[in-house]
Design an enzyme around this catalytic site. Structure first.
Site, PDB file in Angstrom:
ATOM      1  N   THR A 121       0.637  -0.967   0.199  1.00 48.45           N
ATOM      2  CA  THR A 121      -0.317  -0.020  -0.175  1.00 48.45           C
ATOM      3  C   THR A 121       0.808   1.407   0.367  1.00 48.45           C
ATOM      4  O   THR A 121       0.869   1.860  -0.780  1.00 48.45           O
ATOM      5  CB  THR A 121      -1.492  -0.243   1.536  1.00 48.45           C
ATOM      6  OG1 THR A 121      -2.187  -0.688   0.504  1.00 48.45           O
ATOM      7  CG2 THR A 121      -1.482   1.705   1.612  1.00 48.45           C
ATOM      8  N   CYS A 137       6.798  -0.749   6.708  1.00 46.98           N
ATOM      9  CA  CYS A 137       7.335  -1.118   8.451  1.00 46.98           C
ATOM     10  C   CYS A 137       8.382  -0.447   8.867  1.00 46.98           C
ATOM     11  O   CYS A 137       9.187  -0.586   8.247  1.00 46.98           O
ATOM     12  CB  CYS A 137       6.453  -2.055   8.531  1.00 46.98           C
ATOM     13  SG  CYS A 137       7.460  -3.941   7.856  1.00 46.98           S
ATOM     14  N   GLY A 165       4.067   1.110   9.419  1.00 48.26           N
ATOM     15  CA  GLY A 165       3.044   1.203  10.339  1.00 48.26           C
ATOM     16  C   GLY A 165       5.190   0.541  11.370  1.00 48.26           C
ATOM     17  O   GLY A 165       5.615   0.676  10.799  1.00 48.26           O
ATOM     18  N   ASN A 349       7.718  -6.787  13.691  1.00 52.28           N
ATOM     19  CA  ASN A 349       7.027  -5.231  13.554  1.00 52.28           C
ATOM     20  C   ASN A 349       5.602  -5.626  14.186  1.00 52.28           C
ATOM     21  O   ASN A 349       5.023  -6.237  14.424  1.00 52.28           O
ATOM     22  CB  ASN A 349       6.995  -5.139  12.326  1.00 52.28           C
ATOM     23  CG  ASN A 349       6.723  -6.159  10.928  1.00 52.28           C
ATOM     24  OD1 ASN A 349       7.106  -7.268  11.883  1.00 52.28           O
ATOM     25  ND2 ASN A 349       5.852  -6.035  10.359  1.00 52.28           N
ATOM     26  N   CYS A 351       2.435  -5.649  12.444  1.00 58.96           N
ATOM     27  CA  CYS A 351       1.746  -7.260  11.595  1.00 58.96           C
ATOM     28  C   CYS A 351       3.242  -8.413  11.577  1.00 58.96           C
ATOM     29  O   CYS A 351       2.548  -9.998  11.099  1.00 58.96           O
ATOM     30  CB  CYS A 351       1.302  -7.396  10.095  1.00 58.96           C
ATOM     31  SG  CYS A 351       0.967  -5.583   9.707  1.00 58.96           S
ATOM     32  N   GLU A 353       5.791  -9.636  10.938  1.00 60.42           N
ATOM     33  CA  GLU A 353       6.571 -10.579   9.947  1.00 60.42           C
ATOM     34  C   GLU A 353       7.708 -10.385   9.591  1.00 60.42           C
ATOM     35  O   GLU A 353       8.628 -10.931   8.900  1.00 60.42           O
ATOM     36  CB  GLU A 353       5.107 -10.467   8.113  1.00 60.42           C
ATOM     37  CG  GLU A 353       5.754 -10.032   7.324  1.00 60.42           C
ATOM     38  CD  GLU A 353       5.017  -8.172   8.352  1.00 60.42           C
ATOM     39  OE1 GLU A 353       4.491  -7.736   6.985  1.00 60.42           O
ATOM     40  OE2 GLU A 353       4.461  -8.079   9.321  1.00 60.42           O
ATOM     41  N   THR A 537      -1.454  -8.357   3.228  1.00 58.46           N
ATOM     42  CA  THR A 537      -1.840  -7.910   2.397  1.00 58.46           C
ATOM     43  C   THR A 537      -3.720  -8.011   2.402  1.00 58.46           C
ATOM     44  O   THR A 537      -4.031  -8.194   1.165  1.00 58.46           O
ATOM     45  CB  THR A 537      -1.889  -9.198   0.987  1.00 58.46           C
ATOM     46  OG1 THR A 537      -2.807 -10.522   1.654  1.00 58.46           O
ATOM     47  CG2 THR A 537      -0.147  -9.774   1.111  1.00 58.46           C
ATOM     48  N   ALA A 538      -4.026  -7.623   3.998  1.00 52.50           N
ATOM     49  CA  ALA A 538      -5.441  -7.154   4.039  1.00 52.50           C
ATOM     50  C   ALA A 538      -6.132  -6.623   2.598  1.00 52.50           C
ATOM     51  O   ALA A 538      -6.780  -6.610   1.905  1.00 52.50           O
ATOM     52  CB  ALA A 538      -5.970  -6.598   4.832  1.00 52.50           C
TER      53      ALA A 538
END
Length: 716
Positions: A121, A137, A165, A349, A351, A353, A537-538
């Site tokens: 994004t 991130c 993020g 981080n 999320c 990953e 990947t939302a």
């Protein structure tokens, strides 16, 4: 400005209109300083001829709506970007520093607009604009002094402003009641600062594009850990709560061993044992035992002895109750890190990953993008290796380009990113690929496919980064990294096994490809310190119309609300399979609505389809963990892994999370749990999906909307 603007155009007319629309966009957007003036320097005539108008038809309604609402560049609310212009603008932005930028821009455009790969994004928002913050991130470590703490909070604000993020490591900060020499007083601990972090994230909301997002990490031996576990509770003293922030546990192996052996666990203040946080494996265990001895000899007086199992139970019950803190495993992250020669992974981080080193003068940055697995499989031939290789080669090049084009809001981020050049290539559409192959998610075959697909992605990603090193040179800290010794992610499991012990690691080690060739190649050089990470990947999965990352389907039928109203989304694979069996009719539509999209209780549906279209809560959690374990062996970073548990109870949580640790997972993400009571909801007719109104008699004979019709606007 001066082109005659058509009110509307058919898809066929766009073939003629697109090139002019593209050139007009570049001119208007440059004039208004919405895009970088550098784009105008490229051969616009040549690029305009490469736009593929027919690719507008690849979008689902939801995908295009998402782009329109949040991504297209606008002037005072009026969108001036069209889908193919959008992809070309991003491609141009990523090709700016290439030798022949037009050629690369066309290559990048074709990859994005075909949906074979999608950038993250921030890259889609900002590529080619005047402020190109393209990274997803950032990870930071907070030092144990007031100046350092507030500098870290300021860094959070600066990074958040440009849509990143954040993961903050708070373990170094001394605990409640520890001594502060300067004031001869006692510390308030970590929690009051976390409240400030929470409120800063809310205040700085990424330019209105999405809300600021932070995750704070604390290691399991920190004296404030029990209060940290309760941060998201809705009861208790609100001054010691953080309702908007994510939290995560940074769990050392020794703690998990103590849980298994039903032993005690000692909590310390980091001001008494500052080196614990930076040690892992056997060296951590040795030091930790020394500090425990010091509590017995009264050399350390500030500590607390707890039962490891009870603390673990509290961790799981808070996870169940508040969704936080997530459980992440420190030693697997550090012992398998290719960069352990130059630093420590202190946290993951936002999320879970990314596993990159951080320190006081280095803020880790990761740039992400995902291969759309669904576009690389076919029922007849399985995985398309040739196409995967070509997709990944281009994708790795785009990700590496981000590092040099990127805008860095703080100097520590620029420093670390240019030194190590980490990137995170992931996958999405895993569940769609399984549908195409006719494999149920909860099956041994799916676990095998998870293994095989990730092995191939890993091989080609590492290979592509090595090729790039041949062209552009290795990253600066390559010497003495695991790569330089020919130790690939699959080999780093040996280190974890040696340090943790064979009793506590159960990972399938099978491989299919010839890794020997790659080991020799990687020792000569690799462009990026880290190459892979599976992000959630939302939104980008919605854009390309596939299931998110490695997730199972959540529901086969759901109502999506957004700015344009509500529309029903139904699983197109299921619709096609039902049509083939002649089962797609009004009764079936109503049955699916009644059962919230679950096929398990619909008698007419054959068992084979019931297995294939099981949704997240209908799949045993062990399948999710098994597949993740097979993937993790190939990945140099981690994966955002949500765990779904229906009929959840303490025992199920305990077994699942211990299995995650034993299976060698580095991190886990959200726990999605249904208690025994809510799991039965699907049998009650008043499900929320009855807001999809059953048709009345008058239009009962109307054609049932085929969601797979390309021209179907939406199933309202």
């Amino acid at each position: 400005h001066h082109l005659k603007v058509a009110e509307s155009a058919t898809q066929n007319e766009m073939k003629i209109l697109y090139p002019d629309a593209f050139k007009a966009f570049i001119s208007v957007a440059t004039e208004d300083e919405l895009i970088s003036p550098l784009l105008s320097g490229m051969d616009l005539e040549r690029l305009s001829k490469e736009l593929r108008p027919e690719r507008d038809k690849y979008f689902t309604y939801l995908g295009l709506q998402t782009l329109y609402d949040r991504y297209f560049i606008h002037q005072e609310g009026i969108r001036i970007e069209l889908p193919q212009v959008f992809f070309m603008r991003i491609a141009m932005g990523l090709a700016l520093k290439e030798e022949i930028p037009e050629e690369r821009a066309i290559e990048f455009y074709n990859l994005l607009s075909s949906f074979d790969y999608m950038a993250s994004t921030p890259t889609l928002f900002n590529s080619g604009t005047c402020r190109s913050q393209l990274s997803s991130c950032y990870l930071t470590t907070v030092p144990d002094d007031l100046d350092g703490i507030f500098s870290a909070i300021r860094d959070n604000a600066m990074l958040s402003k440009w849509a990143g993020g954040l993961g903050n490591d708070w373990t170094p900060v001394r605990s409640l009641n520890s001594y502060i020499k300067g004031t001869n007083g006692k510390s308030q601990g970590v929690v009051p600062f976390l409240k400030v972090v929470n409120d800063t994230a809310v205040a700085v909301n990424q330019g209105g594009k999405r809300k600021g997002a932070v995750c704070s990490y604390l290691e399991t031996w920190h004296l404030d850990i029990e209060e940290f576990l309760e941060l998201r509770k809705n009861t208790g003293d609100d001054r010691r709560r953080a309702h908007d922030m994510n939290t995560a546990n940074w769990v050392p192996d020794l703690f998990m061993k103590r849980v298994s052996e039903n032993k005690n666990w000692t909590l310390f203040s980091p001001s008494d044992c500052p080196d614990l946080h930076s040690l892992s494996g056997k060296s951590f265990e040795k030091k930790y035992l020394e500090y425990e001895e010091k509590t017995k000899s009264k050399e350390i007086t500030l500590f607390r002895l707890v039962n490891a199992k009870e603390l673990w139970r509290k961790m799981l019950s808070m996870l169940f109750e508040t969704g936080h803190p997530w459980i992440t495993f420190k030693d697997a992250c550090n012992l398998r890190s290719p960069q352990q020669h130059v630093g420590v992974v202190n946290s993951s981080n936002l999320c879970t990953e990314i596993t990159l080193n951080t320190s006081q003068d280095e803020i880790a940055v990761c740039n992400l993008g995902s291969v759309n697995l669904a576009q690389h499989v076919s029922k007849e031939n399985g995985l398309n290796l040739k196409k995967l290789k070509s997709t990944i080669q281009t994708a790795i090049r785009m990700l590496d380009n981000v590092i040099d084009i990127n805008y860095y809001a703080v100097p520590q981020a620029k420093k670390s990113n240019l030194r190590h050049r980490p990137i995170g290539l992931g996958i999405m559409g895993f569940q769609d690929a399984l549908y195409t192959l006719g494999i149920p998610y909860g099956s041994e075959k799916a676990v095998e496919f998870a293994d095989e697909s990730m092995e191939i992605v890993s091989y080609y990603a590492i290979d592509a980064s090595c090729d790039l090193a041949g062209e552009r040179g290795s990253y600066k800290t390559f010497k003495d990294s695991l790569w330089s010794k020919g130790i690939l992610p699959i080999d780093s499991l040996d280190i974890l096994l040696r340090e943790r012990g064979t009793d506590y690691l159960q990972v399938d080690r099978s491989e299919r490809l010839d890794w020997g060739i790659l080991r020799n190649k990687v020792m000569k050089g690799i462009r990026n310190s880290n190459v892979m990470a599976i992000a959630p990947t939302a939104t980008i999965a919605n854009i390309v119309g596939v299931t998110q990352s490695i997730e199972p389907t959540y529901q086969n039928l759901f109502v999506k609300s957004n700015l344009s109203g509500e529309f029903t989304v139904i699983n197109p694979f299921l619709v096609n399979d039902l049509k083939e069996l002649g089962l797609w009719d009004q009764v079936m539509v109503n049955d699916l609505k009644y059962f919230d999209g679950s096929v398990q209780k619909i008698d007419r549906i054959p068992d084979k389809l019931k297995a294939l279209y099981s949704t997240a809560f209908e799949i045993e959690p062990r399948w999710i963990v098994d597949s993740a374990s097979r993937r993790q062996k190939w990945i140099d970073q981690a994966q955002s892994l949500n765990i779904y548990i229906s009929n959840a109870n303490g025992k199920k949580l305990d077994v699942t999370y211990r299995m995650a640790w034993l299976s060698g997972l580095k991190t886990t993400y959200y726990l999605r749990a249904l208690g025994a009571t809510s799991a039965e909801k699907s049998t009650i007719s008043q499900g929320n999906l009855n807001s999809v109104k059953p048709q009345n008699d008058a239009d009962r004979n109307a054609k049932i909307c085929g969601i797979d019709d390309q021209d179907c606007d939406a199933c309202q």
